[in-house]
Motif scaffolding. Structure first.
Motif, mmCIF file in Angstrom:
data_model
loop_
_atom_site.group_PDB
_atom_site.id
_atom_site.type_symbol
_atom_site.label_atom_id
_atom_site.label_comp_id
_atom_site.label_asym_id
_atom_site.label_seq_id
_atom_site.Cartn_x
_atom_site.Cartn_y
_atom_site.Cartn_z
ATOM 1 N N THR A 1 0.816 -1.220 0.000
ATOM 2 C CA THR A 1 0.000 0.000 0.000
ATOM 3 C C THR A 1 0.846 1.265 0.000
ATOM 4 N N SER A 2 2.174 1.107 0.020
ATOM 5 C CA SER A 2 3.050 2.269 0.106
ATOM 6 C C SER A 2 4.323 2.013 -0.686
ATOM 7 N N VAL A 3 4.767 3.038 -1.415
ATOM 8 C CA VAL A 3 6.017 2.941 -2.175
ATOM 9 C C VAL A 3 6.906 4.119 -1.814
ATOM 10 N N THR A 4 8.191 3.945 -2.046
ATOM 11 C CA THR A 4 9.143 5.028 -1.862
ATOM 12 C C THR A 4 10.147 4.974 -3.000
ATOM 13 N N ALA A 5 10.734 6.121 -3.308
ATOM 14 C CA ALA A 5 11.696 6.187 -4.411
ATOM 15 C C ALA A 5 12.618 7.368 -4.195
ATOM 16 N N ALA A 6 13.761 7.325 -4.871
ATOM 17 C CA ALA A 6 14.714 8.424 -4.860
ATOM 18 C C ALA A 6 15.130 8.709 -6.287
ATOM 19 N N SER A 7 15.369 9.973 -6.588
ATOM 20 C CA SER A 7 15.888 10.321 -7.906
ATOM 21 C C SER A 7 16.280 11.775 -7.920
ATOM 22 N N GLY A 8 16.903 12.189 -9.047
ATOM 23 C CA GLY A 8 17.178 13.596 -9.236
ATOM 24 C C GLY A 8 15.923 14.370 -9.553
ATOM 25 N N GLY A 9 14.857 13.673 -9.893
ATOM 26 C CA GLY A 9 13.591 14.350 -10.157
ATOM 27 C C GLY A 9 12.632 13.595 -11.052
ATOM 28 N N ASN A 10 13.077 13.175 -12.234
ATOM 29 C CA ASN A 10 12.144 12.591 -13.198
ATOM 30 C C ASN A 10 11.569 11.253 -12.750
ATOM 31 N N ALA B 1 5.536 9.036 -8.288
ATOM 32 C CA ALA B 1 4.380 9.702 -7.686
ATOM 33 C C ALA B 1 3.146 9.550 -8.570
ATOM 34 N N TRP B 2 3.323 9.725 -9.865
ATOM 35 C CA TRP B 2 2.227 9.574 -10.835
ATOM 36 C C TRP B 2 1.717 8.134 -10.877
ATOM 37 N N ALA B 3 2.636 7.173 -10.947
ATOM 38 C CA ALA B 3 2.253 5.761 -11.038
ATOM 39 C C ALA B 3 1.551 5.304 -9.763
ATOM 40 N N ALA B 4 2.053 5.748 -8.611
ATOM 41 C CA ALA B 4 1.434 5.366 -7.337
ATOM 42 C C ALA B 4 0.007 5.900 -7.261
ATOM 43 N N ARG B 5 -0.178 7.117 -7.682
ATOM 44 C CA ARG B 5 -1.527 7.696 -7.649
ATOM 45 C C ARG B 5 -2.470 6.910 -8.545
ATOM 46 N N ARG B 6 -1.985 6.510 -9.710
ATOM 47 C CA ARG B 6 -2.811 5.714 -10.625
ATOM 48 C C ARG B 6 -3.168 4.362 -10.024
ATOM 49 N N ALA B 7 -2.257 3.800 -9.254
ATOM 50 C CA ALA B 7 -2.484 2.480 -8.673
ATOM 51 C C ALA B 7 -3.184 2.544 -7.323
ATOM 52 N N GLY B 8 -3.381 3.751 -6.797
ATOM 53 C CA GLY B 8 -4.072 3.897 -5.523
ATOM 54 C C GLY B 8 -3.231 3.571 -4.323
ATOM 55 N N VAL B 9 -1.913 3.775 -4.415
ATOM 56 C CA VAL B 9 -1.039 3.556 -3.269
ATOM 57 C C VAL B 9 -0.329 4.867 -2.931
ATOM 58 N N HIS B 10 0.178 4.951 -1.700
ATOM 59 C CA HIS B 10 0.824 6.174 -1.240
ATOM 60 C C HIS B 10 2.306 6.169 -1.611
ATOM 61 N N ALA B 11 2.837 7.344 -1.991
ATOM 62 C CA ALA B 11 4.253 7.455 -2.367
ATOM 63 C C ALA B 11 4.971 8.455 -1.461
ATOM 64 N N THR B 12 6.155 8.076 -1.012
ATOM 65 C CA THR B 12 7.043 8.963 -0.267
ATOM 66 C C THR B 12 8.336 9.074 -1.073
ATOM 67 N N ILE B 13 8.708 10.293 -1.417
ATOM 68 C CA ILE B 13 9.765 10.522 -2.390
ATOM 69 C C ILE B 13 10.911 11.309 -1.767
ATOM 70 N N PHE B 14 12.153 10.928 -2.141
ATOM 71 C CA PHE B 14 13.359 11.601 -1.664
ATOM 72 C C PHE B 14 14.153 12.093 -2.875
ATOM 73 N N VAL B 15 14.501 13.382 -2.872
ATOM 74 C CA VAL B 15 15.304 13.944 -3.959
ATOM 75 C C VAL B 15 16.401 14.820 -3.372
ATOM 76 N N PRO B 16 17.521 14.994 -4.103
ATOM 77 C CA PRO B 16 18.541 15.939 -3.633
ATOM 78 C C PRO B 16 17.949 17.344 -3.558
ATOM 79 N N SER B 17 18.468 18.149 -2.653
ATOM 80 C CA SER B 17 17.903 19.483 -2.433
ATOM 81 C C SER B 17 18.049 20.387 -3.648
ATOM 82 N N ARG C 1 16.258 3.415 3.560
ATOM 83 C CA ARG C 1 16.049 3.354 5.011
ATOM 84 C C ARG C 1 14.567 3.545 5.348
ATOM 85 N N TYR C 2 13.918 4.434 4.616
ATOM 86 C CA TYR C 2 12.486 4.641 4.828
ATOM 87 C C TYR C 2 11.716 3.358 4.505
#
Length: 313
Positions: free
Chosen positions: A77-86, A92-108, A141-142
């Motif tokens: 029911t939950s996904v997480t990912a890291a990237s430079g952005g794309n 985030a888009w795919a999780a919303r389509r699948a009905g699951v929650h996404a937590t995302i980490f990107v460099p500042s 880690r998340y």
């Protein structure tokens, strides 16, 4: 292949690629190609552009992200990912389509346009000091602490298989023998396109001179850490400190070549795409064209197809 996989990564099978192609049919856009008079962008001969910046979320990353999300365990029911952005926007888009929650980490330093898109798709966004590797550590880690599924940007079979659908489309759009040039950061797109077009078209990786991770991996025979110039114009999308294990295994198996492009050539290609063709492309998305123009003499005598990979500028 077994020795390569032992030292690098597990290479997706033909069945993995076929299943991804069937799974994503109708769920992602079949992006068009554009035949271009090379003089319009500063080249001598004709070029074919694969317009993947028209994909959902503005980059090819939607393919791998959606394939990975759709192949998660049913109870997730939950996904997480890291990237430079794309990749982050795509997850985030795919999780919303699948009905699951996404937590995302990107460099500042990830561009604001990408941060805004992640939030717009309903994901929780965390900014991390450092580079992609630091965001990846935070995401992993998340995942361990919150029982979330980590969707890797380029070193996961489902992600690479999803990206291979770009190559499957190209097999219907361009002739055998054309050289295909693909921008490369961690190498998921490069690996997927290589596998899809294996034995039909030669696929070359294009990297910025400021982040030549696949070139370093090929030279070493395995993925290695490199120093990245944070000021590079394309490092937000192509700034992997270490090439993916899957991409490295594919590159070594197919004896692939890497074409490097300096920042000035990337900016020039980006401007040419806009000035002559009115294609708005981010620096990472223009890197393959920059490499094609920079290494035009080496490519003479071949039909050349350039993959325009992202538009989140």
């Amino acid at each position: 292949m077994d020795a390569l996989e032992a030292n690098c990564g597990v290479i997706p099978t033909d069945e993995d690629l076929a299943q991804a192609h069937a799974r994503l049919r109708g769920r992602v856009r079949r992006t068009p190609i554009l035949h271009v008079d090379g003089r319009d962008v500063g080249a001598d001969g004709a070029l074919t552009l694969k317009l993947e910046q028209l994909q959902h979320t503005g980059s090819f990353k939607a393919r791998g992200a959606l394939n990975a999300v759709l192949t998660m365990p049913g109870a997730a029911t939950s996904v997480t990912a890291a990237s430079g952005g794309n990749h982050a926007v795509a997850v985030a888009w795919a999780a919303r389509r699948a009905g699951v929650h996404a937590t995302i980490f990107v460099p500042s330093f990830s561009p604001q346009v990408k941060q805004d898109a992640i939030r717009r798709h309903g994901a929780d966004l965390h900014l991390v000091d450092g580079f992609y590797a630091d965001a990846l550590d935070a995401s992993q880690r998340y995942a361990a602490d919150h029982d979330a599924v980590h969707i890797d940007a380029y070193d996961q079979v489902a992600t690479v298989a999803g990206q291979s659908t770009v190559g499957a489309e190209l097999a219907d759009q361009i002739p055998p023998g054309d050289v295909v040039i693909v921008s490369c950061g961690g190498g998921g797109l490069f690996a997927g396109v290589c596998l899809a077009l294996r034995g039909r078209n030669t696929v070359l990786a294009a990297e910025p001179e400021t982040a030549p991770s696949l070139a370093a991996a090929i030279a070493a025979g395995r993925p290695v850490d490199i120093d990245i110039d944070r000021t590079g114009v394309a490092v937000d999308s192509l700034g992997a400190r270490r090439a993916g294990a899957i991409a490295t295994a594919v590159a070594l198996d197919q004896r692939s070549r890497v074409l490097l492009a300096p920042d000035r050539a990337i900016r020039h290609a980006q401007h040419q795409l806009w000035d002559s063709l009115r294609l708005a492309v981010e620096p990472g998305g223009a890197t393959a064209l920059a490499a094609a123009l920079q290494h035009a003499r080496d490519l003479s005598g071949h039909g050349v197809t350039v993959l325009i990979s992202g538009a989140n500028a």
